[in-house]
Design a protein around this motif. Structure first.
Motif, PDB file in Angstrom:
ATOM      1  N   GLY A  69      35.402  47.967  29.859  1.00  0.00           N
ATOM      2  CA  GLY A  69      35.596  46.908  28.865  1.00  0.00           C
ATOM      3  C   GLY A  69      36.827  46.057  29.073  1.00  0.00           C
ATOM      4  O   GLY A  69      37.357  45.508  28.105  1.00  0.00           O
ATOM      5  N   SER A  70      37.307  45.925  30.299  1.00  0.00           N
ATOM      6  CA  SER A  70      38.494  45.094  30.540  1.00  0.00           C
ATOM      7  C   SER A  70      38.191  43.631  30.256  1.00  0.00           C
ATOM      8  O   SER A  70      37.086  43.153  30.496  1.00  0.00           O
ATOM      9  CB  SER A  70      38.962  45.234  31.999  1.00  0.00           C
ATOM     10  OG  SER A  70      39.392  46.538  32.270  1.00  0.00           O
ATOM     11  N   ASP A  71      39.214  42.927  29.760  1.00  0.00           N
ATOM     12  CA  ASP A  71      39.064  41.488  29.562  1.00  0.00           C
ATOM     13  C   ASP A  71      40.254  40.736  30.143  1.00  0.00           C
ATOM     14  O   ASP A  71      40.607  39.659  29.695  1.00  0.00           O
ATOM     15  CB  ASP A  71      38.881  41.147  28.084  1.00  0.00           C
ATOM     16  CG  ASP A  71      39.846  41.888  27.185  1.00  0.00           C
ATOM     17  OD1 ASP A  71      40.964  42.176  27.654  1.00  0.00           O
ATOM     18  OD2 ASP A  71      39.481  42.188  26.037  1.00  0.00           O
ATOM     19  N   ASP A  72      40.903  41.347  31.150  1.00  0.00           N
ATOM     20  CA  ASP A  72      42.046  40.698  31.794  1.00  0.00           C
ATOM     21  C   ASP A  72      41.816  40.472  33.284  1.00  0.00           C
ATOM     22  O   ASP A  72      42.773  40.388  34.051  1.00  0.00           O
ATOM     23  CB  ASP A  72      43.310  41.539  31.598  1.00  0.00           C
ATOM     24  CG  ASP A  72      43.249  42.849  32.387  1.00  0.00           C
ATOM     25  OD1 ASP A  72      42.129  43.250  32.781  1.00  0.00           O
ATOM     26  OD2 ASP A  72      44.308  43.459  32.612  1.00  0.00           O
ATOM     27  N   GLN A  73      40.535  40.408  33.688  1.00  0.00           N
ATOM     28  CA  GLN A  73      40.181  40.166  35.099  1.00  0.00           C
ATOM     29  C   GLN A  73      40.544  41.343  35.996  1.00  0.00           C
ATOM     30  O   GLN A  73      40.858  41.176  37.178  1.00  0.00           O
ATOM     31  CB  GLN A  73      40.861  38.896  35.620  1.00  0.00           C
ATOM     32  CG  GLN A  73      40.594  37.653  34.789  1.00  0.00           C
ATOM     33  CD  GLN A  73      39.102  37.338  34.699  1.00  0.00           C
ATOM     34  OE1 GLN A  73      38.420  37.351  35.699  1.00  0.00           O
ATOM     35  NE2 GLN A  73      38.623  37.068  33.494  1.00  0.00           N
ATOM     36  N   THR A  74      40.504  42.562  35.441  1.00  0.00           N
ATOM     37  CA  THR A  74      40.784  43.750  36.252  1.00  0.00           C
ATOM     38  C   THR A  74      39.836  43.820  37.448  1.00  0.00           C
ATOM     39  O   THR A  74      40.259  44.086  38.589  1.00  0.00           O
ATOM     40  CB  THR A  74      40.650  45.028  35.401  1.00  0.00           C
ATOM     41  OG1 THR A  74      41.709  45.068  34.441  1.00  0.00           O
ATOM     42  CG2 THR A  74      40.720  46.273  36.261  1.00  0.00           C
ATOM     43  N   ALA A  75      38.554  43.618  37.199  1.00  0.00           N
ATOM     44  CA  ALA A  75      37.563  43.757  38.272  1.00  0.00           C
ATOM     45  C   ALA A  75      37.821  42.763  39.404  1.00  0.00           C
ATOM     46  O   ALA A  75      37.810  43.129  40.588  1.00  0.00           O
ATOM     47  CB  ALA A  75      36.158  43.580  37.707  1.00  0.00           C
ATOM     48  N   SER A  76      38.031  41.495  39.057  1.00  0.00           N
ATOM     49  CA  SER A  76      38.240  40.498  40.107  1.00  0.00           C
ATOM     50  C   SER A  76      39.536  40.757  40.873  1.00  0.00           C
ATOM     51  O   SER A  76      39.604  40.557  42.093  1.00  0.00           O
ATOM     52  CB  SER A  76      38.244  39.085  39.508  1.00  0.00           C
ATOM     53  OG  SER A  76      39.244  38.959  38.521  1.00  0.00           O
TER      54      SER A  76
END
Length: 710
Positions: free
Chosen positions: A39-46
């Motif tokens: 549920g990250s919303d700080d661009q963790t994945a990218s």
């Protein structure tokens, strides 16, 4: 495929590069890296994908929304294809060659289900501490017993390599966020032997403040959840006595934090769990804690300002909080206040957050004692509203919403109902016979705010004067209905007290630091200048007229003046529901807009300055508290910080003039020593006056409870 690396991550964009980079030295062993993005919303994945490409790492991102590190790790276990699994947290770092040491140790010991290496614990303000695993034997029962009794160093996540076959039927508990790793490791130790590596393999970062906050937010519920998971260890043959000791030790840890925060009644409840274990209950430390609780409670009881407890002392109190917009997930000032009050109320009993507008976000509060409900449904047919006439300060409330509210109140049976402001005036009379205690939470004294807006518009027309008088009449009527009223500041207390016909009790319940659990208690490092300097941040509900006016002044007058001296200056406007007038500002040079931000942390961590040119508004400004809590200097109009009692020229810079606000910002940015001093003073002032413990006491007082109450 040799090793699967499992990294649970939530909003780890700032640390994930260092974590992934630390794996490069052991790249030849790693078959896959599963980043379980919860549920990250700080661009963790990218950020992780970019780092993995840079370092040539075999990364796969698994997107979930589970809400616990244990659950995220379990997803990784289920998907792992390697012969062994290496769990690494997203803010820790593998020491070069550490994974190879663990892997070799596991290969040399075919009977072992896991290998454990030494770790280096890093805590702010303290020397690094080396933790070397020792004391393990081939006796599994002894290993589990000694581990639970703290006679063995705890296994840090990232200091152990687990054979995939060993964990085939073993998972992390998912309902707890503390000691879930203990339950997992003990279950493994009960079934398998251990291979030990004496060399350090992990550098992990320990945040004692955040750990303490987890204990104090909901201590009883936290303890019961951990105790339940510990009890389940006996199903794996773990010694019952060791489990009981561990539960006692957990209760004592929680009690210690509660004593530090002067929550003596809660601490006394925890100590009952400590005394349930005969040996622990008679220890010198337990006796010492009990004495501190007794002395502290007596001191608090005899304070001159102590309030009498209610007749519900010792009982659970159920609270219903009624707002217009959903209070969860909290984003703007109003719902941040509503949700923070709900979190405090949940310490003394169940809470129901009810909103007039539909709940569009499916997520739920992590605290199981807080439930949410909506009185309207997205897309349903419009129904008649309550009342044949209402003034502009009131919200339209459908009759269907009132019917649902009455049903919810009867089913939930709250002891207290907290209503958000006079905008919901039409619901006060229907609620009066249903609520044991009816509280009006005045985020603003709306009659004063209406007067400010009319003065700002420089209008003296009969309709605008009549509107302001209508709001004042409505406030008087509301105060005649409710049992108590809450305001945000001393100034609002004086304004509302002058309107109260029956002298209803008025409590000052200030706005607290929003999302304080996500903010470093220690002063954060100053923001980098790679994105420009200064980055000026303005946060607020961008559909709210005073905020729209402030944004227009910032973008149209203040920023251009600053850019004449500091050409790389940028303005970031962030908030919910921006009106077209705000969106149009992005056409100006240096202005960015972040609509409906899910997570403010990335924006706050990159900001150098917050300029808040409000010319109207009431209550106290949550945007000011949040900026200062992050160590961001604030330049503002006097009205913007009204009620906060900040020291001018030391904790905040003030002016009513746009030109002077710009000049003060320039002077501050050019004097880095002064800027650092204001950052430190502002940070200290806000945490001491508006931190979680101060707000907790204020909310409890607003319910008529003292700090040792129910």
């Amino acid at each position: 495929m040799d090793v699967t690396v499992v990294i649970p991550a939530r909003n780890a964009a700032a640390t994930i590069d260092a974590t992934l980079r630390s794996l490069m030295s052991d790249r030849n062993l790693i078959g896959e890296i599963l980043l379980v993005d919860d549920g990250s919303d700080d661009q963790t994945a990218s950020a992780a994908i970019a780092s993995a490409q840079r370092y040539g790492l075999p990364l796969e991102v698994v997107t979930v929304r589970l809400g616990s590190a244990g659950a995220a790790r379990n997803v990784g276990i289920a998907r792992a294809r390697g012969k062994s699994i290496f769990f690494l947290d997203a803010d820790d770092e593998l020491i070069g060659g550490g994974l190879s040491l663990l892997h070799d140790a596991l290969l040399r010991n075919p009977e072992a289900g896991l290998s454990i290496g030494a770790s280096i614990r890093r805590t702010n303000g303290r020397p690094d501490k080396l933790k070397t695993p020792h004391g393990y034997t081939s006796d599994r029962a002894q290993n589990t017993r000694r581990y639970l009794l703290n006679e063995l160093w705890p296994i840090a996540m990232g200091s152990a390599l687990v054979a995939t076959s060993a964990t085939a039927a073993i998972r992390f508990p998912e309902a707890i966020g503390l000691d879930e790793d203990t339950c997992y490791w003990v279950t493994l130790l009960a079934r398998f032997e251990v291979a030990v590596v004496s060399a350090p393999v992990l550098l992990y970062h320990h945040d004692e403040t955040r750990m303490a906050q987890r204990f104090i937010l909901a201590p009883r519920r936290t303890f019961l959840a951990i105790a339940l998971e510990l009890d389940r260890l006996t199903d794996f043959g773990v010694e019952w006595e060791a489990v009981q000791w561990r539960k006692s030790w957990i209760a004592q840890r929680i009690s210690r934090q509660l004593i530090k925060h002067k929550r003596y009644a809660d601490a006394a409840g925890m100590m009952r769990a400590v005394r349930a274990h005969q040996a622990s209950g008679r220890s010198w430390k337990a006796l010492q804690y009990s004495a501190r609780i007794h002395v502290g409670a007596m001191t608090e009881k005899h304070r001159p300002d102590a309030k009498a407890t209610t007749s519900n002392h010792g009982k659970e109190r159920r609270t219903l909080v009624l707002s217009y917009d959903p209070a969860f997930p909290p984003t703007s000032g109003a719902d941040l206040r509503n949700y923070r009050n709900a979190v405090v109320a949940a310490e003394i009993g169940p809470v129901c957050l009810v909103s007039i507008r539909p709940q569009t976000d499916p997520s739920k509060p992590a605290d199981p004692r807080i439930q949410t409900a909506s009185l309207t449904i997205e897309g349903e047919a419009r129904t008649a509203s309550i009342g044949w006439w209402r003034i502009s300060a009131e919200k339209r409330i459908p009759r269907a919403a009132l019917t649902r509210l009455e049903a919810i109140v009867r089913e939930f049976a709250p002891d207290s109902v907290v209503v958000e402001g006079i905008a919901l005036f039409k619901l006060l009379r229907p609620l009066r016979p249903l609520a044991g205690q009816l509280i009006l939470d005045m985020h603003n004294v709306e009659s004063d705010l209406a007067g400010q807006l009319h003065r700002a518009d420089d209008t003296r027309s009969t309709p605008t004067i009549a509107a302001a008088l209508g709001v004042r009449r409505l406030e008087r009527k509301a105060l005649a209905i409710v049992d108590r009223a809450w305001v945000c500041s001393r100034q609002d207390y004086e304004r509302l007290a002058a309107l109260s016909p029956h002298k209803v009790p008025i409590d000052i319940v200030p706005n607290g630091i929003p999302r304080f659990e996500d903010i470093p208690v220690d002063l954060p490092a100053a923001a980098a200048t790679s994105d420009g300097f200064p980055v000026i941040l303005f946060v607020g509900h961008l559909g709210y007229k005073p905020n729209i006016d402030a944004a227009e002044r910032l973008a149209g007058t203040i920023l251009p003046r600053i850019r004449q001296r500091l050409p790389t200056a940028r303005l970031v406007l962030a908030g919910r529901y921006p009106k077209p007038a705000v969106k149009a500002l992005t056409g100006l040079q240096g202005v960015d807009l972040v609509e409906n931000p899910d997570d403010m942390r990335p924006l706050l961590s990159r900001a150098h300055l917050s300029i808040i040119p409000l010319s109207a508004g009431g209550g106290t400004r949550i945007k000011v508290l949040e900026a200062m809590a992050w160590g961001i200097p604030v330049v503002a109009t006097p009205l913007a910080v009204e009620g906060l009692d900040l020291v001018e020229n030391e904790e905040v810079l003030l002016s009513d003039s746009d030109e002077r606000l710009a000049d003060m910002a320039i002077e501050l940015c050019l004097d880095r020593t002064r800027m650092a001093s204001q950052r430190a003073r502002a940070h200290e002032a806000v945490w001491s006056r508006f931190g979680p413990e101060a707000i907790r006491k204020a909310v409890r007082g607003g319910f008529g409870l003292d700090d040792a109450g129910a």
